[in-house]
Design a protein around this motif. Structure first.
Motif, short mmCIF file in Angstrom:
data_model
loop_
_atom_site.label_atom_id
_atom_site.label_comp_id
_atom_site.label_asym_id
_atom_site.label_seq_id
_atom_site.Cartn_x
_atom_site.Cartn_y
_atom_site.Cartn_z
N ALA A 60 131.81 50.77 -2.41
CA ALA A 60 132.92 50.84 -1.45
C ALA A 60 133.53 49.46 -1.25
CB ALA A 60 132.43 51.41 -0.12
N ARG A 64 137.50 48.64 -2.78
CA ARG A 64 138.57 48.24 -1.88
C ARG A 64 139.04 46.82 -2.20
NH1 ARG A 64 138.71 47.17 4.23
NH2 ARG A 64 140.88 47.67 4.75
N ARG A 97 134.90 43.58 2.25
CA ARG A 97 133.54 43.03 2.14
C ARG A 97 133.23 42.70 0.68
NH1 ARG A 97 129.84 47.09 2.59
NH2 ARG A 97 131.17 48.90 2.19
N PRO A 159 149.52 49.14 2.08
CA PRO A 159 149.95 50.34 2.80
C PRO A 159 149.05 50.66 3.99
CG PRO A 159 148.85 50.93 0.75
CD PRO A 159 148.99 49.44 0.74
N ILE A 163 151.07 55.84 5.79
CA ILE A 163 152.16 55.85 4.79
C ILE A 163 152.40 57.29 4.33
CG2 ILE A 163 150.61 55.42 2.81
CD1 ILE A 163 152.87 53.67 1.60
N SER A 168 154.19 56.21 -0.72
CA SER A 168 153.03 55.73 -1.45
C SER A 168 153.27 55.86 -2.97
CB SER A 168 151.80 56.53 -1.03
OG SER A 168 150.65 56.00 -1.60
N LEU A 185 143.16 57.31 -7.83
CA LEU A 185 142.70 56.06 -7.20
C LEU A 185 142.36 56.25 -5.74
CD1 LEU A 185 145.03 53.48 -8.95
CD2 LEU A 185 142.56 53.67 -9.20
N HIS A 189 138.29 56.68 -2.05
CA HIS A 189 137.81 57.02 -0.71
C HIS A 189 136.65 58.01 -0.74
CE1 HIS A 189 141.79 55.60 1.38
NE2 HIS A 189 141.08 54.62 0.88
N GLY A 192 132.50 54.83 1.32
CA GLY A 192 132.93 53.86 2.34
C GLY A 192 133.35 54.48 3.66
N ILE A 193 133.81 53.60 4.52
CA ILE A 193 134.06 53.97 5.91
C ILE A 193 135.43 53.48 6.37
CG2 ILE A 193 131.66 54.04 6.72
CD1 ILE A 193 131.93 51.07 7.42
N LEU A 241 134.74 58.08 4.92
CA LEU A 241 135.98 58.63 4.37
C LEU A 241 135.72 59.93 3.61
CD1 LEU A 241 137.47 55.24 3.19
CD2 LEU A 241 138.54 56.78 4.82
N MET A 297 141.10 53.37 -12.83
CA MET A 297 140.65 52.03 -12.43
C MET A 297 141.04 50.99 -13.48
SD MET A 297 139.32 52.04 -9.46
CE MET A 297 138.66 50.37 -9.46
C1 HEM Z 1 147.98 54.48 -0.09
C2 HEM Z 1 146.86 53.88 -0.46
C3 HEM Z 1 145.74 53.52 0.45
C4 HEM Z 1 145.67 53.43 1.81
C5 HEM Z 1 146.78 53.66 2.81
C6 HEM Z 1 144.31 53.05 2.15
C7 HEM Z 1 143.87 52.83 3.44
C8 HEM Z 1 142.56 52.52 3.78
C9 HEM Z 1 142.11 52.30 5.14
C10 HEM Z 1 142.99 52.32 6.38
C11 HEM Z 1 140.77 52.05 5.08
C12 HEM Z 1 139.84 51.74 6.26
C13 HEM Z 1 139.82 50.25 6.48
C14 HEM Z 1 139.09 49.78 7.70
O1 HEM Z 1 138.40 50.54 8.38
O2 HEM Z 1 139.18 48.59 8.00
C15 HEM Z 1 140.38 52.13 3.69
C16 HEM Z 1 139.11 51.96 3.24
C17 HEM Z 1 138.75 52.00 1.91
N1 HEM Z 1 139.61 52.09 0.84
FE1 HEM Z 1 141.58 52.56 0.91
N2 HEM Z 1 143.58 52.94 1.01
C18 HEM Z 1 144.40 53.20 -0.05
C19 HEM Z 1 144.05 53.16 -1.39
C20 HEM Z 1 142.81 52.82 -1.87
C21 HEM Z 1 142.49 52.67 -3.24
C22 HEM Z 1 143.48 52.80 -4.40
C23 HEM Z 1 141.16 52.35 -3.31
C24 HEM Z 1 140.30 52.07 -4.51
C25 HEM Z 1 140.51 52.48 -5.72
C26 HEM Z 1 140.66 52.34 -1.96
C27 HEM Z 1 139.35 52.13 -1.60
C28 HEM Z 1 138.87 52.10 -0.31
C29 HEM Z 1 137.46 52.03 0.02
C30 HEM Z 1 136.31 52.08 -0.95
C31 HEM Z 1 137.39 51.95 1.42
C32 HEM Z 1 136.11 51.81 2.26
C33 HEM Z 1 135.75 50.34 2.36
C34 HEM Z 1 134.44 50.02 3.04
O3 HEM Z 1 133.62 50.90 3.28
O4 HEM Z 1 134.23 48.83 3.32
N3 HEM Z 1 141.69 52.60 -1.11
N4 HEM Z 1 141.48 52.41 2.93
#
Ligand code: HEM
Length: 331
Positions: A60, A64, A97, A159, A163, A168, A185, A189, A192-193, A241, A297
């Motif tokens: 995760a 990110r 992280r 984003p 969004i 997007s 992609l 989600h 992770g959290i 998530l 990826m």
């Molecule tokens: C429109 C596209 C996207 C939006 C709006 C978005 C938004 C978010 C948000 C709001 C979070 C939570 C952050 C927090 O709590 O501080 C998150 C977490 C995360 N996002 Fe996205 N995301 C997008 C695309 C992606 C993509 C393309 C990937 C990877 C390929 C990704 C991987 C992750 C992961 C793994 C987490 C969890 C991180 C953790 O546990 O530390 N996201 N995302």
């Protein structure tokens, strides 16, 4: 050029450059560090951190990180640079992280071959390894990226969870990624959290209606009400998530968003919007999700890369090699 020579050149590219993309290629470091297998060094450190649980849910963290790096000035590891006003200080990056893991990998690689492996390549190799350890399928990563030397919080325009699907799609298209790539992609989600503050509106005051987002399942609504109280002055709790298998890279995220269990607004919307819902339906029934996620990826890893003589290979992932003389800090 004679016809025969032209044919030889074409044949050369077909035979030896089948997996090339620009200057990126699979196995870029092969044979460049004596007998040391560069990708093996990365894999060893990621495995150690994963099994010794030195950082929670490495997949995760790194997925990110790669997304946030590649979508801001390209996959050039600019997210890793320290500085009072560098990218990592921008609000959406505050909860990214995995920086210490990248440092550990860089240190292991520098001990073997100084100045060879870019931080940008480390991010993509380590992410692949972490995805594999979390249950995903192994995919070949392309390497040969170089590191950028500019990192500004003001460049960060990532984003928000709210969004719209069409915006997007436009954003991903601006990075040469299709709507298929985007949906796959977002499958990142699957691990992770997210912090409650980023989706609380959906529970208590969706679109200023004073009520919840009607697309949310009653089960999820009850869950989120429990974990994310309307008023919480001190703690910003978190929620997975992928509500079913939050530590596994699998396609249950897609199955859950089909049931109304998407935690972020964008997660739920891709399952409902005419522009993407068929793609989500296909993924739910696609046993080959894992291969396609890996392919997406790899495409993410190609966004606006620096290659050849561009940029540099940093000695430390947190700092550029030569600091320009600017009063008030570098970044
Ligand atoms: C429109 C596209 C996207 C939006 C709006 C978005 C938004 C978010 C948000 C709001 C979070 C939570 C952050 C927090 O709590 O501080 C998150 C977490 C995360 N996002 Fe996205 N995301 C997008 C695309 C992606 C993509 C393309 C990937 C990877 C390929 C990704 C991987 C992750 C992961 C793994 C987490 C969890 C991180 C953790 O546990 O530390 N996201 N995302």
């Amino acid at each position: 050029m004679s016809k025969a020579l032209a044919l030889v050149v074409v044949l050369f590219f077909v035979l030896f450059c089948g997996k090339c993309y620009g200057e990126l290629r699979v196995g870029f470091y092969k044979g460049k560090c004596g007998v040391t297998n560069v990708e093996g060094v990365v894999q060893n450190v990621v495995e150690t951190w994963h099994f010794e649980k030195k950082e929670k849910d490495i997949a995760a963290a790194l997925l990110r990180m790669q997304f946030h790096d590649c979508f801001v000035k390209g996959c050039d590891a600019s997210i890793l640079l320290d500085g009072l006003t560098s990218e990592k200080e921008a609000t959406p990056n505050k909860s990214v992280r995995g920086y210490k893991l990248i440092d550990a990998i860089k240190e292991a690689l520098e001990a073997e071959c100084q100045g060879l492996v870019s931080c940008a390549d480390i991010i993509s190799m380590a992410t692949r390894d972490a995805v594999f350890l979390a249950g995903g399928k192994w995919y070949d990563v392309e390497t040969g990226r170089r590191d950028g030397n500019v990192s500004l919080a003001s460049n960060v325009n990532l984003p928000a969870a709210t969004i719209s699907v069409s915006d997007s799609i436009k954003l991903f298209a601006s990075k040469n990624l299709t709507q298929y790539d985007m949906v796959y992609l977002l499958g990142g989600h699957t691990v992770g959290i997210a912090r409650c503050s980023l989706f609380k509106d959906r529970i208590y005051n969706f679109n200023k209606t004073g009520g919840p987002d009607p697309s949310m399942s009653p089960w999820l609504l009850a869950e989120l009400k429990d974990k994310c109280p309307r008023i919480s002055l001190i703690f910003d709790n978190t929620y997975p998530l992928d509500v079913k298998t939050p530590s596994l890279v699998d396609n249950s995220y897609f199955q859950e968003i089909k049931k109304g269990n998407g935690v972020l607004q964008i997660d739920q919307q891709i399952a409902l919007d005419e522009l993407t819902k068929n793609i989500v339906d296909d993924i739910v029934n696609d046993p080959d999700f894992y291969t396609k996620f890996g392919e997406a990826m790899v495409k993410l890893g190609r966004v606006d890369v620096l290659i050849d003589g561009q940029g540099e290979v940093r000695k430390s992932c947190r700092d550029v090699n030569k600091k320009p003389f600017i009063f008030g800090g570098l970044n």
